[in-house]
Motif scaffolding. Structure first.
Motif: not given
Lengths: 433, 433
Positions: A22, A19, B292, A305-306
């Motif tokens: 990204r 994450g 996110a 994750e994010l």
């Protein structure tokens, strides 16, 4: 910081690490506009260089040698998302020793060794931020440290473990058993193969140690957080709670009365009208009560994750802004209050009790007399025959405010009574003051 | 800052000003521990020196001459809690001109002239903080600016006006009329004698202008926020909403699709499962959706003496910390994105419509055909005879996603139709995507 470029060393390339890659890659323009510098990933530490990855990165970025991050003078900031105590702790100490700032998502480490690490960071004028360690995507640590800096917090209650909240939500909404929902959670990836740390409340206890340290300005140790998990919770408990207007949740409670503090985690009967009672599924929420501000609540994703990467990269933005201003490591406030923990006769709460007793006249009278001797009085009682009959009755009681010591005593006493067949369950009650 | 002492000049001694005096006086130890300096009130500006006060302060602190604050070199920080546009704006500009930092709770001023004031602050290396201007005790501006600095926010929805939320909650829960609840709110001090700014949505629009400016990094002007209040809301609308699973709330919506932005305030049918739907009474809450982080929500008191003062004094703590580090006015990020506002054919939402039509066969078919021509299709319809009979029927419809332009068109068309007696109400629908 060279040529207006910040390089970070990323330790760990699992869910959260992916994450971070990204977000740092995808939000270049926003990061630049907010900090005035470019932020890029300089190197990534992994255990196994040959492992298949969720995201492709230039292979020369990847190393299994921590010193290629820790001793690289071009790397300004270490982002630690590998988890666990060691070697994460040694790596962070070395990073700080080398004058590198650190952002971590490691709740285990911060709960156990946060004081030592923060002391080292202050000595070295380095930032050490850990917003992601509690309640993933919710910026709750900032709220406690900055948003409520002028207030005196008296209570923090948190649903800070998504796995257990998912399990209890499913049990409440679908009537499924603990074992079945746990299996389902494991197959969906919401619970680990060894779920002990989540379901026994240890993960939540770590987060409550961090929250109470920041909220009450004392250094709270993990072993001072009393802790009970949800593995003994039954469908009956949930149903009786619902009948009385309560939702069963795993709640972390940090409470201050004058200068006396208690911190605990336990399955709790929460009055349905409390804002935390409708926080369902894997969501987290932290309820904060301040003397001046009153009731507030912060709600959002506790993991993933994010969401977790958002907290990590937002901390990184603060580190970079501080670097530009030359003020790293200088904004932190160490715990400054003397820690006085409550003894069991100073911890007061209402309790939910469920007992199986002999179904004969006078039992309830004898019971309540016994309880009155221990100064435990009842707010609500339901009595009815047990499902399987056999001259037994089930008693569900909610007490008035009682000390933890009195409740322990009375439970011992009740066990001795011949007409009490079984003490089925005991839960703390919140939200009905 | 002299001898480790910070003096603040307080402009205004109403509700919030009194709270600031209480907090600064009562929390001396905590403020000192967190900032390392003593913070004290150096002078207080009031309109009428002889007015009776809620709290007693030394009479030599009180003045009706603003220049005894603005031109006193011993005063480092101005706290403006007098409200209104002028003279507050001139005073703040002069304070910044004199190199004094400013904390304000003034939403009217920040919504209308925030850009100008922040520019002046940046020029003078001064801090200008205004956390208290939106949602009183909820540290939402910090969350947007710092907590989500790494994320891209796509939607902010807020219940940011306590008066209207109190009125709608009472109407929903007790079946009372708008007029009766407004009178009650006025007698309880929850609504002002002239409630226009609250009930017509202007107060909420100001807060949405501030939230969208910070959330989307664009300079949003107040006149770009489309705004409709609650004075036309009827008990029937609320009841039909409830039947379909919706709660009627005054919602501020700021939404971004790619780089196109819309900001509006209007009574909105909110799906009951949405976290904002259970925010009741005078409480405020702001729901933030980030690419996110996903769904988050911040809940707390939106107004009141001490909650608002908490936000003011927490801003003051930040100013003082910045003074010690010598970095005032350097952490702010000016809007850096080009502002592109959606036109009415780019604003998409579901809508709730309530019509009175003639109760004869074929009406619904003709209506839906007409709507289909405008590309408005229906998700739900309820039809039944009106209470007073007389060959009329009531139609309650929830549309699929439609553009604002199509809805305006179709409403014009419907008005022309002979069998449509009256368009009773039109509400935006949220939370059911």
């Amino acid at each position: 910081m060279k040529d207006h470029k910040i390089k970070l060393g990323l330790m760990g390339m699992g869910t959260v690490g992916t994450g971070v890659i990204r977000l740092v890659g995808g939000h270049q323009e926003d990061l630049f506009k907010q900090t005035g510098v470019e932020v890029e990933i300089g190197r990534i530490l992994v255990q196994d260089r040959n492992k298949e990855r969720l995201i492709s990165v230039a292979s020369d970025l990847i190393t299994d040698d921590p010193y290629r991050l820790l001793h690289d003078p071009d790397i300004d900031v270490i982002v630690e998302v590998m988890g666990g105590i060691e070697p994460a702790k040694s790596y962070i100490l070395e990073a700080l020793e080398q004058g590198k700032h650190v952002v971590t998502a490691n709740k285990d480490l911060m709960a156990l060794h946060g004081a030592e690490l923060l002391k080292k960071a202050a000595e070295k004028n380095c930032d050490l931020f850990y917003e992601a360690s509690v309640a993933g995507g919710i910026p709750i640590l900032r709220a406690l440290v900055e948003g409520f800096s002028s207030d005196r917090i008296t209570k923090i209650m948190g649903i800070v473990n998504g796995t257990t909240n998912y399990i209890l939500t499913k049990m409440s909404q679908e009537g499924a058993s603990y074992e079945d929902v746990l299996k389902e959670a494991q197959s969906l990836g919401y619970a680990e193969a060894d779920p002990t740390s989540d379901v026994e409340g240890l993960d939540a206890a770590r987060k409550m140690a961090i929250l109470s340290t920041l909220g009450f300005h004392v250094g709270m140790n993990l072993d001072e957080v009393s802790c009970k998990g949800i593995s003994q919770v039954t469908q009956e408990d949930i149903l009786y709670g619902q009948r009385l207007g309560y939702t069963l949740k795993l709640i972390g409670i940090a409470k201050r009365d004058d200068d006396l503090i208690e911190v605990s985690v336990q399955p709790t009967m929460l009055k349905n009208s409390h804002p935390l009672a409708s926080v369902n599924g894997v969501f987290n929420a932290v309820y904060v009560y301040g003397e001046a501000v009153g009731e507030t609540m912060f709600y959002g994703p506790g993991a993933g994750e994010l969401p977790t990467a958002t907290a990590v990269v937002s901390d990184l933005v603060t580190v970079v802004k501080n670097m530009k201003l030359g003020v790293n490591g200088r904004g932190m406030v160490a715990p400054y209050k003397e820690k006085k923990l409550k003894s069991d006769d100073e911890v007061w709460a209402k309790y939910f009790l469920r007992l199986i007793v002999e179904d004969k006249s006078g039992v309830l009278a004898q019971l309540t007399t016994k309880m009155a001797e221990e100064k435990v009085s009842l707010e609500q009682v339901i009595q009815h025959p047990t499902k399987d009959g056999k001259d037994k009755a089930e008693l569900i009681m909610i007490t008035h405010l009682s000390s933890k010591k009195s409740i322990s005593h009375i439970l011992n006493e009740l066990e001795q009574l011949e007409f009490v067949s079984e003490i089925k369950s005991v839960y703390r009650v919140e939200g009905s003051e």
